[in-house]
Design a protein around this motif. Sequence first.
Motif, PDB file in Angstrom:
ATOM      1  N   PHE A  35       0.852  -1.193   0.000  1.00 37.32           N
ATOM      2  CA  PHE A  35       0.000   0.000   0.000  1.00 37.32           C
ATOM      3  C   PHE A  35       0.883   1.237   0.000  1.00 37.32           C
ATOM      4  CE2 PHE A  35      -3.219  -2.529   2.625  1.00 37.32           C
ATOM      5  CZ  PHE A  35      -4.026  -2.798   1.528  1.00 37.32           C
ATOM      6  N   PRO A  36       0.561   2.231  -0.801  1.00 38.17           N
ATOM      7  CA  PRO A  36       1.317   3.478  -0.694  1.00 38.17           C
ATOM      8  C   PRO A  36       0.982   4.172   0.630  1.00 38.17           C
ATOM      9  CG  PRO A  36      -0.484   3.702  -2.268  1.00 38.17           C
ATOM     10  CD  PRO A  36      -0.448   2.269  -1.845  1.00 38.17           C
ATOM     11  N   ILE A  37       1.859   5.046   1.074  1.00 40.55           N
ATOM     12  CA  ILE A  37       1.644   5.724   2.349  1.00 40.55           C
ATOM     13  C   ILE A  37       0.424   6.635   2.241  1.00 40.55           C
ATOM     14  CG2 ILE A  37       3.211   7.622   1.841  1.00 40.55           C
ATOM     15  CD1 ILE A  37       4.049   7.410   4.860  1.00 40.55           C
ATOM     16  N   PHE A  38      -0.388   6.603   3.262  1.00 44.52           N
ATOM     17  CA  PHE A  38      -1.618   7.375   3.356  1.00 44.52           C
ATOM     18  C   PHE A  38      -1.301   8.668   4.109  1.00 44.52           C
ATOM     19  CE2 PHE A  38      -5.739   7.846   5.760  1.00 44.52           C
ATOM     20  CZ  PHE A  38      -6.506   8.214   4.669  1.00 44.52           C
ATOM     21  N   SER A  39      -2.044   9.726   3.854  1.00 39.99           N
ATOM     22  CA  SER A  39      -1.714  11.032   4.457  1.00 39.99           C
ATOM     23  C   SER A  39      -1.705  10.994   5.988  1.00 39.99           C
ATOM     24  CB  SER A  39      -2.676  12.104   3.961  1.00 39.99           C
ATOM     25  OG  SER A  39      -4.009  11.775   4.318  1.00 39.99           O
ATOM     26  N   ALA A  42       1.416   9.330   7.246  1.00 38.61           N
ATOM     27  CA  ALA A  42       2.579  10.211   7.169  1.00 38.61           C
ATOM     28  C   ALA A  42       2.617  11.183   8.352  1.00 38.61           C
ATOM     29  CB  ALA A  42       2.567  10.976   5.847  1.00 38.61           C
ATOM     30  N   ILE A  43       1.458  11.712   8.711  1.00 34.00           N
ATOM     31  CA  ILE A  43       1.398  12.649   9.845  1.00 34.00           C
ATOM     32  C   ILE A  43       1.789  11.940  11.139  1.00 34.00           C
ATOM     33  CG2 ILE A  43      -0.181  14.026  11.266  1.00 34.00           C
ATOM     34  CD1 ILE A  43      -1.743  14.578   8.641  1.00 34.00           C
ATOM     35  N   TYR A  44       1.210  10.757  11.398  1.00 31.17           N
ATOM     36  CA  TYR A  44       1.497  10.029  12.642  1.00 31.17           C
ATOM     37  C   TYR A  44       2.967   9.636  12.714  1.00 31.17           C
ATOM     38  CZ  TYR A  44      -3.610   9.548  12.882  1.00 31.17           C
ATOM     39  OH  TYR A  44      -4.955   9.790  12.929  1.00 31.17           O
ATOM     40  N   ILE A  45       3.520   9.181  11.606  1.00 29.76           N
ATOM     41  CA  ILE A  45       4.921   8.765  11.601  1.00 29.76           C
ATOM     42  C   ILE A  45       5.838   9.976  11.772  1.00 29.76           C
ATOM     43  CG2 ILE A  45       6.736   7.791  10.137  1.00 29.76           C
ATOM     44  CD1 ILE A  45       4.540   5.857   9.086  1.00 29.76           C
ATOM     45  N   HIS A  46       5.472  11.091  11.174  1.00 31.53           N
ATOM     46  CA  HIS A  46       6.272  12.313  11.346  1.00 31.53           C
ATOM     47  C   HIS A  46       6.273  12.745  12.812  1.00 31.53           C
ATOM     48  CE1 HIS A  46       8.201  16.084  10.457  1.00 31.53           C
ATOM     49  NE2 HIS A  46       7.189  16.745  11.030  1.00 31.53           N
ATOM     50  N   TRP A  47       5.119  12.705  13.461  1.00 35.21           N
ATOM     51  CA  TRP A  47       5.045  13.037  14.887  1.00 35.21           C
ATOM     52  C   TRP A  47       5.900  12.069  15.707  1.00 35.21           C
ATOM     53  CZ3 TRP A  47      -0.971  13.631  14.997  1.00 35.21           C
ATOM     54  CH2 TRP A  47      -1.324  14.890  14.512  1.00 35.21           C
ATOM     55  N   ALA A  48       5.848  10.782  15.359  1.00 35.51           N
ATOM     56  CA  ALA A  48       6.651   9.787  16.086  1.00 35.51           C
ATOM     57  C   ALA A  48       8.140  10.066  15.902  1.00 35.51           C
ATOM     58  CB  ALA A  48       6.315   8.379  15.598  1.00 35.51           C
ATOM     59  N   GLN A  49       8.541  10.488  14.708  1.00 35.21           N
ATOM     60  CA  GLN A  49       9.947  10.829  14.477  1.00 35.21           C
ATOM     61  C   GLN A  49      10.359  12.041  15.311  1.00 35.21           C
ATOM     62  OE1 GLN A  49       9.658  11.184  10.201  1.00 35.21           O
ATOM     63  NE2 GLN A  49      10.839   9.293   9.898  1.00 35.21           N
ATOM     64  N   ILE A  50       9.489  13.023  15.415  1.00 34.95           N
ATOM     65  CA  ILE A  50       9.784  14.202  16.239  1.00 34.95           C
ATOM     66  C   ILE A  50       9.939  13.801  17.696  1.00 34.95           C
ATOM     67  CG2 ILE A  50       8.824  16.376  17.116  1.00 34.95           C
ATOM     68  CD1 ILE A  50       7.577  16.784  14.313  1.00 34.95           C
ATOM     69  N   ILE A  51       9.019  12.967  18.185  1.00 35.14           N
ATOM     70  CA  ILE A  51       9.086  12.515  19.578  1.00 35.14           C
ATOM     71  C   ILE A  51      10.335  11.667  19.801  1.00 35.14           C
ATOM     72  CG2 ILE A  51       7.982  11.019  21.293  1.00 35.14           C
ATOM     73  CD1 ILE A  51       5.273  11.975  20.129  1.00 35.14           C
ATOM     74  N   SER A  52      10.662  10.812  18.842  1.00 40.08           N
ATOM     75  CA  SER A  52      11.833   9.949  18.974  1.00 40.08           C
ATOM     76  C   SER A  52      13.126  10.758  19.080  1.00 40.08           C
ATOM     77  CB  SER A  52      11.900   9.000  17.782  1.00 40.08           C
ATOM     78  OG  SER A  52      12.977   8.126  17.900  1.00 40.08           O
TER      79      SER A  52
END
Length: 161
Positions: A35-39, A42-52
Amino acid sequence: MNRNALHPASYRHVYFWSVLIILYFATRFYNLTAFPIFSDEAIYIHWAQIISEDWAELFISKVEGKLPIYIWLVALILPCFDDPLVAGRVISIVAGIFTLLGVIHIGQKYYSPGVGWLAGIFYIACPYALHLERMALLESLLTACGVWVIIISLNIAQATI
């Protein structure tokens, strides 16, 4: 006679559990990144990267009113994976296994063991669950929590009767 040996019926029980778990993981992990990345993913993963990267940003998801537990879990396992999308989708799959266990538990406790196994098979084949548990979305964790809230509520209701 060896009393510690497993009864043949317990082998059947272990066999059913093994088949269901293998079937669950096979359907969820097969071609996980197809599956291609869903919008929203992308938002949830970006937030997780910021928190990480900076744990002072624990509540960044509250900016849009989203519950942070899923994002925290993704942030915890993010360093273990090369692809952040896979990390997010793995959390959804793990949440889904708790939903599967809850569905089987409800079927076995309130109906019969056969109904529990059948409910588990239907849940594994359910298109809604199959689709959402392969995406890095909050819904799989929400579904798992909902199933276990029902189980706990039924247990409390039975204890007060």
